[in-house]
Enzyme design. Structure first.
Site, PDB file in Angstrom:
ATOM      1  N   ARG A 257       0.821  -1.214   0.000  1.00 57.14           N
ATOM      2  CA  ARG A 257       0.000   0.000   0.000  1.00 57.14           C
ATOM      3  C   ARG A 257       0.855   1.265   0.000  1.00 57.14           C
ATOM      4  NH1 ARG A 257      -4.009   2.384   4.438  1.00 57.14           N
ATOM      5  NH2 ARG A 257      -5.341   3.617   3.064  1.00 57.14           N
TER       6      ARG A 257
ATOM      7  N   HIS B 161       0.422   4.379  -2.564  1.00 58.12           N
ATOM      8  CA  HIS B 161       0.213   5.765  -2.137  1.00 58.12           C
ATOM      9  C   HIS B 161       1.325   6.672  -2.665  1.00 58.12           C
ATOM     10  CE1 HIS B 161      -2.974   5.730   1.258  1.00 58.12           C
ATOM     11  NE2 HIS B 161      -3.197   4.733   0.434  1.00 58.12           N
TER      12      HIS B 161
ATOM     13  N   ASN C 177      -3.194   8.878   4.936  1.00 59.41           N
ATOM     14  CA  ASN C 177      -1.953   8.408   5.555  1.00 59.41           C
ATOM     15  C   ASN C 177      -2.187   7.823   6.930  1.00 59.41           C
ATOM     16  OD1 ASN C 177       0.934   8.234   6.274  1.00 59.41           O
ATOM     17  ND2 ASN C 177       0.372   9.822   7.727  1.00 59.41           N
TER      18      ASN C 177
ATOM     19  N   HIS D 151      -6.045  -5.611  -2.844  1.00 55.57           N
ATOM     20  CA  HIS D 151      -6.873  -5.841  -1.658  1.00 55.57           C
ATOM     21  C   HIS D 151      -7.093  -7.323  -1.384  1.00 55.57           C
ATOM     22  CE1 HIS D 151      -8.685  -1.475  -1.759  1.00 55.57           C
ATOM     23  NE2 HIS D 151      -7.394  -1.512  -1.499  1.00 55.57           N
TER      24      HIS D 151
HETATM   25  C1  HEM Z   1      -8.480   1.986  -6.430  1.00 59.23           C
HETATM   26  C2  HEM Z   1      -8.618   2.703  -5.387  1.00 59.23           C
HETATM   27  C3  HEM Z   1      -8.268   2.285  -3.998  1.00 59.23           C
HETATM   28  C4  HEM Z   1      -8.957   2.641  -2.896  1.00 59.23           C
HETATM   29  C5  HEM Z   1     -10.191   3.503  -2.835  1.00 59.23           C
HETATM   30  C6  HEM Z   1      -8.284   2.036  -1.771  1.00 59.23           C
HETATM   31  C7  HEM Z   1      -8.680   2.202  -0.469  1.00 59.23           C
HETATM   32  C8  HEM Z   1      -8.115   1.542   0.595  1.00 59.23           C
HETATM   33  C9  HEM Z   1      -8.549   1.685   1.951  1.00 59.23           C
HETATM   34  C10 HEM Z   1      -9.648   2.615   2.445  1.00 59.23           C
HETATM   35  C11 HEM Z   1      -7.814   0.830   2.701  1.00 59.23           C
HETATM   36  C12 HEM Z   1      -7.944   0.556   4.187  1.00 59.23           C
HETATM   37  C13 HEM Z   1      -7.501   1.675   5.057  1.00 59.23           C
HETATM   38  C14 HEM Z   1      -7.939   1.371   6.460  1.00 59.23           C
HETATM   39  O1  HEM Z   1      -9.143   1.458   6.699  1.00 59.23           O
HETATM   40  O2  HEM Z   1      -7.094   1.035   7.286  1.00 59.23           O
HETATM   41  C15 HEM Z   1      -6.914   0.154   1.829  1.00 59.23           C
HETATM   42  C16 HEM Z   1      -6.019  -0.800   2.218  1.00 59.23           C
HETATM   43  C17 HEM Z   1      -5.118  -1.399   1.376  1.00 59.23           C
HETATM   44  N1  HEM Z   1      -4.924  -1.107   0.053  1.00 59.23           N
HETATM   45 FE1  HEM Z   1      -6.092   0.067  -1.082  1.00 59.23          FE
HETATM   46  N2  HEM Z   1      -7.221   1.311  -2.215  1.00 59.23           N
HETATM   47  C18 HEM Z   1      -7.151   1.433  -3.561  1.00 59.23           C
HETATM   48  C19 HEM Z   1      -6.188   0.902  -4.388  1.00 59.23           C
HETATM   49  C20 HEM Z   1      -5.153   0.109  -3.958  1.00 59.23           C
HETATM   50  C21 HEM Z   1      -4.064  -0.321  -4.792  1.00 59.23           C
HETATM   51  C22 HEM Z   1      -3.859   0.079  -6.245  1.00 59.23           C
HETATM   52  C23 HEM Z   1      -3.267  -1.114  -4.017  1.00 59.23           C
HETATM   53  C24 HEM Z   1      -1.996  -1.832  -4.399  1.00 59.23           C
HETATM   54  C25 HEM Z   1      -1.752  -2.313  -5.577  1.00 59.23           C
HETATM   55  C26 HEM Z   1      -3.870  -1.170  -2.711  1.00 59.23           C
HETATM   56  C27 HEM Z   1      -3.385  -1.908  -1.669  1.00 59.23           C
HETATM   57  C28 HEM Z   1      -3.920  -1.906  -0.403  1.00 59.23           C
HETATM   58  C29 HEM Z   1      -3.476  -2.788   0.659  1.00 59.23           C
HETATM   59  C30 HEM Z   1      -2.421  -3.859   0.537  1.00 59.23           C
HETATM   60  C31 HEM Z   1      -4.218  -2.449   1.790  1.00 59.23           C
HETATM   61  C32 HEM Z   1      -4.101  -3.060   3.174  1.00 59.23           C
HETATM   62  C33 HEM Z   1      -3.107  -2.254   3.972  1.00 59.23           C
HETATM   63  C34 HEM Z   1      -2.823  -2.800   5.344  1.00 59.23           C
HETATM   64  O3  HEM Z   1      -3.300  -3.862   5.712  1.00 59.23           O
HETATM   65  O4  HEM Z   1      -2.079  -2.124   6.063  1.00 59.23           O
HETATM   66  N3  HEM Z   1      -4.998  -0.400  -2.710  1.00 59.23           N
HETATM   67  N4  HEM Z   1      -7.106   0.610   0.543  1.00 59.23           N
HETATM   68  C1  NAG Z   2       1.543   9.123   8.958  1.00 61.34           C
HETATM   69  O1  NAG Z   2       1.595   7.716   9.065  1.00 61.34           O
HETATM   70  C2  NAG Z   2       2.723   7.154   9.722  1.00 61.34           C
HETATM   71  C3  NAG Z   2       2.458   5.706   9.835  1.00 61.34           C
HETATM   72  O2  NAG Z   2       1.215   5.448  10.398  1.00 61.34           O
HETATM   73  C4  NAG Z   2       3.001   7.761  11.077  1.00 61.34           C
HETATM   74  O3  NAG Z   2       4.244   7.321  11.528  1.00 61.34           O
HETATM   75  C5  NAG Z   2       2.970   9.250  10.980  1.00 61.34           C
HETATM   76  O4  NAG Z   2       3.124   9.782  12.285  1.00 61.34           O
HETATM   77  C6  NAG Z   2       1.650   9.671  10.375  1.00 61.34           C
HETATM   78  N1  NAG Z   2       1.460  11.075  10.480  1.00 61.34           N
HETATM   79  C7  NAG Z   2       0.574  11.557  11.364  1.00 61.34           C
HETATM   80  C8  NAG Z   2       0.556  13.020  11.543  1.00 61.34           C
HETATM   81  O5  NAG Z   2      -0.155  10.853  11.988  1.00 61.34           O
END
Ligand code: HEM
Ligand code: NAG
Ligand code: NAG
Ligand code: NAG
Length: 361
Positions: free
Chosen positions: A77, A81, A109, A211
């Site tokens: 992710r 980003h 973030n 995802h």
């Molecule tokens: C297309 C639009 C996308 C949206 C709207 C989106 C949105 C999100 C959101 C809201 C989360 C969870 C944040 C949370 O609630 O903690 C998430 C997690 C994640 N996203 Fe996306 N995402 C997108 C595209 C992508 C892409 C392109 C990738 C990688 C190729 C990706 C990889 C991930 C991964 C691996 C997580 C899990 C992160 C974790 O477990 O720490 N996402 N995404």
């Molecule tokens: C942005 O995300 C990273 C990882 O969660 C964190 O270390 C950093 O403090 C965050 N920035 C803020 C202002 O929360």
């Protein structure tokens, strides 16, 4: 070796090399065309300056993910980003900013994993020790760590062109909100964001397959549970989500892929077909006729998904990269080398007009 034998051996070696070449060009992608490599990037960029760069990243990611499986999702992710905001220039890693909160402080973030930021810094530190500071860029480390995270999670491998340089300028919160669509976005809104960086519907569906690993917070999908369940959610699944997230604002997380939460496979798409996608941005890929058949194809064929995913990642990993003498190679991924005198560079120009209503996080 006698001359005749040497000739035979050489001919054999040639034949073998030719066979390998053919296999290499035919095997990875039968019908998915590979995006071109940006001028200034190359697959052997660190061949002389840091020959062990790739193996150092790989072994770090392997060990670290073995201890914390969620780190793979965090690293994948982070690269996404980075690339979607101001290009793959490691701006996501910068602490603070010149004028108030920077990219790290922007809402999306707040759910990036601290362990992923730490891992990137630790890997970069190792590379600095091995090859010298200012040799391997932080943006290349992000790209390699994302690829290796996919591979250790069971996903496809692909080669990563290297030579990205790091941004000397901060991205703003506005850049983040403009570049990253929210989980409440539907397909037209997602495509509107992706089209600005030359990604299309197939890329959208394939990249969303990221995802297949990782977690999401209740707050990212609670609009689909309250006040009443989103009709595109399977009712049994919605009921289970409501057990995890009993009320709005619950601070808990749940897997993005309910079937195989830590395995990089095509089950994400099987979930969508069964109306078990977590976010609106996921489920709408199956609801919307523009992307439905792509989801159905990936649900049926993991190979089709993997082939397209590697191609789309290759493209994503080259969004607005800095090369040659642009930017800098940071010695510390969290800080710019030379904060003074770097304002006003072309890639820091904002496009405030790009902000629109879909950006409410
Ligand atoms: C297309 C639009 C996308 C949206 C709207 C989106 C949105 C999100 C959101 C809201 C989360 C969870 C944040 C949370 O609630 O903690 C998430 C997690 C994640 N996203 Fe996306 N995402 C997108 C595209 C992508 C892409 C392109 C990738 C990688 C190729 C990706 C990889 C991930 C991964 C691996 C997580 C899990 C992160 C974790 O477990 O720490 N996402 N995404
Ligand atoms: C942005 O995300 C990273 C990882 O969660 C964190 O270390 C950093 O403090 C965050 N920035 C803020 C202002 O929360
Ligand atoms: C919802 O999912 C359950 C299994 O979890 C299944 O038994 C049920 O048939 C599904 N409902 C619909 C309407 O598809
Ligand atoms: C790297 O930069 C960050 C942010 O300025 C700083 O907090 C940290 O101490 C630096 N790390 C090293 C090893 O100098």
């Amino acid at each position: 070796m006698a001359p005749a034998a040497a000739t035979v051996a050489a001919a054999l070696a040639l034949a073998l090399a030719a066979a390998l070449l053919c296999a290499a060009s035919a095997a990875p992608n039968d019908d998915v065309s590979q995006p071109p490599v940006t001028l200034g990037l190359s697959y052997d960029f660190y061949k002389r300056s840091c020959p062990k760069a790739e193996s150092i990243v790989r072994s770090f990611v392997q060990d670290a993910v073995r201890r914390d499986v969620g780190l793979a999702a965090g690293l994948l992710r982070l690269h996404f980003h980075d690339c979607f905001v101001q290009g793959c220039d490691a701006s996501v890693l910068l602490d603070g900013s010149a004028t108030g909160p920077g990219e790290k402080q922007a809402p999306p973030n707040l759910t990036l994993r601290p362990s992923a930021f730490k891992a990137i810094n630790d890997i970069h530190h190792r590379l600095n020790n091995e090859c010298g500071a200012n040799i391997v860029s932080c943006s290349d480390v992000l790209a390699l760590a994302a690829r290796d995270s996919v591979v250790v999670s069971g996903g496809p491998s692909y080669r990563v062109p290297l030579g990205r340089r790091d941004s000397p300028s901060f991205a703003t919160q506005q850049d983040v909100l403009t570049g990253l669509p929210p989980p409440t976005a539907n397909v037209p809104a997602l495509l509107a964001v992706l089209s600005k960086i030359n990604l299309d519907a197939i890329d959208l569906v394939a990249l969303s397959g990221g995802h297949t690993i990782g977690l999401g917070h209740c707050t990212s999908f609670e609009d689909r549970l309250f006040p009443r369940p989103d009709p595109t959610l399977n009712a049994t699944f919605a009921g289970r989500l409501r057990q995890t997230c009993p009320a709005k604002g619950t601070d808990r997380r749940t897997p993005l892929d309910v079937r195989t939460p830590n395995q990089f496979d095509n089950k994400y798409y099987v979930n969508l077909v069964n109306r078990e996608g977590l976010f609106t941005s996921d489920q709408d890929l199956f609801t919307n006729p523009a992307t439905r058949s792509i989801v159905a194809k990936f649900a049926q064929s993991q190979k089709a998904f993997f082939d397209q995913f590697t191609s789309s990642m290759l493209q994503m990993g080259q969004i607005k990269v800095l090369t040659g003498s642009q930017g800098q190679i940071r010695s510390n991924c969290s800080a710019r080398n030379n904060p003074a005198g770097t304002a006003g560079l072309p890639w820091s120009i904002l496009d405030l007009e790009e902000a629109d209503s879909l950006l409410v996080f």
